[in-house]
Design an enzyme around this catalytic site. Structure first.
Site, PDB file in Angstrom:
ATOM      1  N   GLU A  47       0.814  -1.216   0.000  1.00  0.00           N
ATOM      2  CA  GLU A  47       0.000   0.000   0.000  1.00  0.00           C
ATOM      3  C   GLU A  47       0.852   1.273   0.000  1.00  0.00           C
ATOM      4  O   GLU A  47       0.353   2.341  -0.337  1.00  0.00           O
ATOM      5  CB  GLU A  47      -0.966  -0.002   1.195  1.00  0.00           C
ATOM      6  CG  GLU A  47      -2.081  -1.025   1.023  1.00  0.00           C
ATOM      7  CD  GLU A  47      -2.958  -1.199   2.262  1.00  0.00           C
ATOM      8  OE1 GLU A  47      -4.125  -1.570   2.097  1.00  0.00           O
ATOM      9  OE2 GLU A  47      -2.476  -0.998   3.386  1.00  0.00           O
ATOM     10  N   MET A 107      -9.386  -1.702   8.299  1.00  0.00           N
ATOM     11  CA  MET A 107      -8.853  -2.002   9.628  1.00  0.00           C
ATOM     12  C   MET A 107      -8.039  -0.869  10.275  1.00  0.00           C
ATOM     13  O   MET A 107      -7.415  -1.101  11.302  1.00  0.00           O
ATOM     14  CB  MET A 107      -8.011  -3.287   9.556  1.00  0.00           C
ATOM     15  CG  MET A 107      -8.825  -4.476   9.069  1.00  0.00           C
ATOM     16  SD  MET A 107      -7.910  -6.013   8.954  1.00  0.00           S
ATOM     17  CE  MET A 107      -7.587  -6.351  10.686  1.00  0.00           C
ATOM     18  N   ASP A 116     -12.339  -6.339  -2.487  1.00  0.00           N
ATOM     19  CA  ASP A 116     -13.144  -7.558  -2.313  1.00  0.00           C
ATOM     20  C   ASP A 116     -14.496  -7.119  -1.783  1.00  0.00           C
ATOM     21  O   ASP A 116     -14.678  -5.961  -1.410  1.00  0.00           O
ATOM     22  CB  ASP A 116     -12.445  -8.514  -1.321  1.00  0.00           C
ATOM     23  CG  ASP A 116     -12.273  -7.869   0.039  1.00  0.00           C
ATOM     24  OD1 ASP A 116     -13.212  -7.952   0.840  1.00  0.00           O
ATOM     25  OD2 ASP A 116     -11.221  -7.232   0.290  1.00  0.00           O
TER      26      ASP A 116
HETATM   27  N1  ADE Z   1      -9.245  -4.666   3.658  1.00  0.00           N
HETATM   28  C1  ADE Z   1      -9.506  -5.154   2.426  1.00  0.00           C
HETATM   29  N2  ADE Z   1     -10.568  -5.973   2.446  1.00  0.00           N
HETATM   30  C2  ADE Z   1     -10.999  -6.000   3.730  1.00  0.00           C
HETATM   31  C3  ADE Z   1     -12.034  -6.678   4.394  1.00  0.00           C
HETATM   32  N3  ADE Z   1     -12.846  -7.501   3.717  1.00  0.00           N
HETATM   33  N4  ADE Z   1     -12.163  -6.495   5.726  1.00  0.00           N
HETATM   34  C4  ADE Z   1     -11.339  -5.665   6.398  1.00  0.00           C
HETATM   35  N5  ADE Z   1     -10.330  -5.015   5.827  1.00  0.00           N
HETATM   36  C5  ADE Z   1     -10.162  -5.175   4.500  1.00  0.00           C
END
Ligand code: ADE
Length: 233
Positions: free
Chosen positions: A12, A178, A202
């Site tokens: 990142e 997060m 995702d």
């Molecule tokens: N970062 C990328 N995808 C995530 C997810 N599904 N949950 C938490 N942090 C993420």
């Protein structure tokens, strides 16, 4: 103006670091802080590590030791809102802690104490000027959709459809990640404007970890390009 840029993972920050010039580095509390230029903008960049504690430490260090005027947290996120697709970019209108739970004391989930309305989750609001600046910088530079919404942060990778729906519906959340709310909380406490920029990697369902891994580098490169444009507006 000096920018503090925070990404959690190596991927990142890699594209941002390789675009920086006049770089010097200093290690504080076990993490490297890279100071230099992105285009003509002064920045200090760090890879904070995964999770809210790491993000909070980095944000406070950037304010105290590197005297940044704005904090930007970049990276990927799991899409929660129904209309989202992988590749969409989400800017924080606000951020909250979806895993903060003192409901045992009669508060709603997401309320973090310390005053304010305890019948709603505590929200930290991003700087409108930074949102406008990002949009201006991104003009004609992305074939991807850019949306504003609620960033829900927790010390959990959401890869479960039931949890996804719970977080989305309880907080009207747009994406899950997060770190963002920790950066937002520290920025707000210090009176420093902040923005969270996340590309959806995702859809936070059962295959989320694999999807996110596959997408990470591409997403990071694209986000880096947009951030460089933003700090040079
Ligand atoms: N970062 C990328 N995808 C995530 C997810 N599904 N949950 C938490 N942090 C993420």
């Amino acid at each position: 103006m000096k920018w503090g840029l925070i990404g959690a993972m190596e991927e990142e920050i890699a594209a941002l670091l390789s675009a920086m010039t006049d770089v010097s580095s200093e290690t504080v509390a076990g993490r490297a802080y890279y100071s230099g230029k992105l285009g003509t903008a002064d920045v200090t960049l760090t890879q904070c590590g995964v999770g809210k504690v790491c993000a909070a430490m980095a944000a406070q260090i950037l304010v105290d030791r590197f005297h940044v005027d704005a904090l930007v947290n970049t990276g990927v996120a799991g899409g929660l809102a129904k209309e989202l697709q992988v590749g969409d970019i989400v800017l924080s209108e606000s951020a909250l802690h979806h895993d903060f739970d003192i409901t045992a004391f009669g508060h709603v989930r997401g309320y973090i104490g310390g005053g304010g309305d305890d019948t709603v989750p505590t929200r930290f609001y991003a700087d409108r000027g930074l949102i406008d600046r990002f949009m201006k910088g991104a003009e004609n530079k992305t074939g991807h959709r850019v949306l504003c919404g609620t960033v829900a942060s927790g010390d959990v990778f959401v890869d479960d459809t039931a949890l996804k729906i719970a977080v989305r519906d309880e907080f009207n959340a747009t994406v899950a990640e997060m770190e963002g709310a920790a950066v937002a909380q520290v920025a707000t406490a210090n009176g420093v404007p902040f923005l969270i920029v996340r590309e959806v990697s995702d859809l936070a369902e059962n295959d989320a970890a694999g999807c996110s891994d596959n997408f990470l580098e591409k997403a990071a490169r694209r986000s880096a390009k947009l951030l460089i444009a933003m700090v040079n507006v």
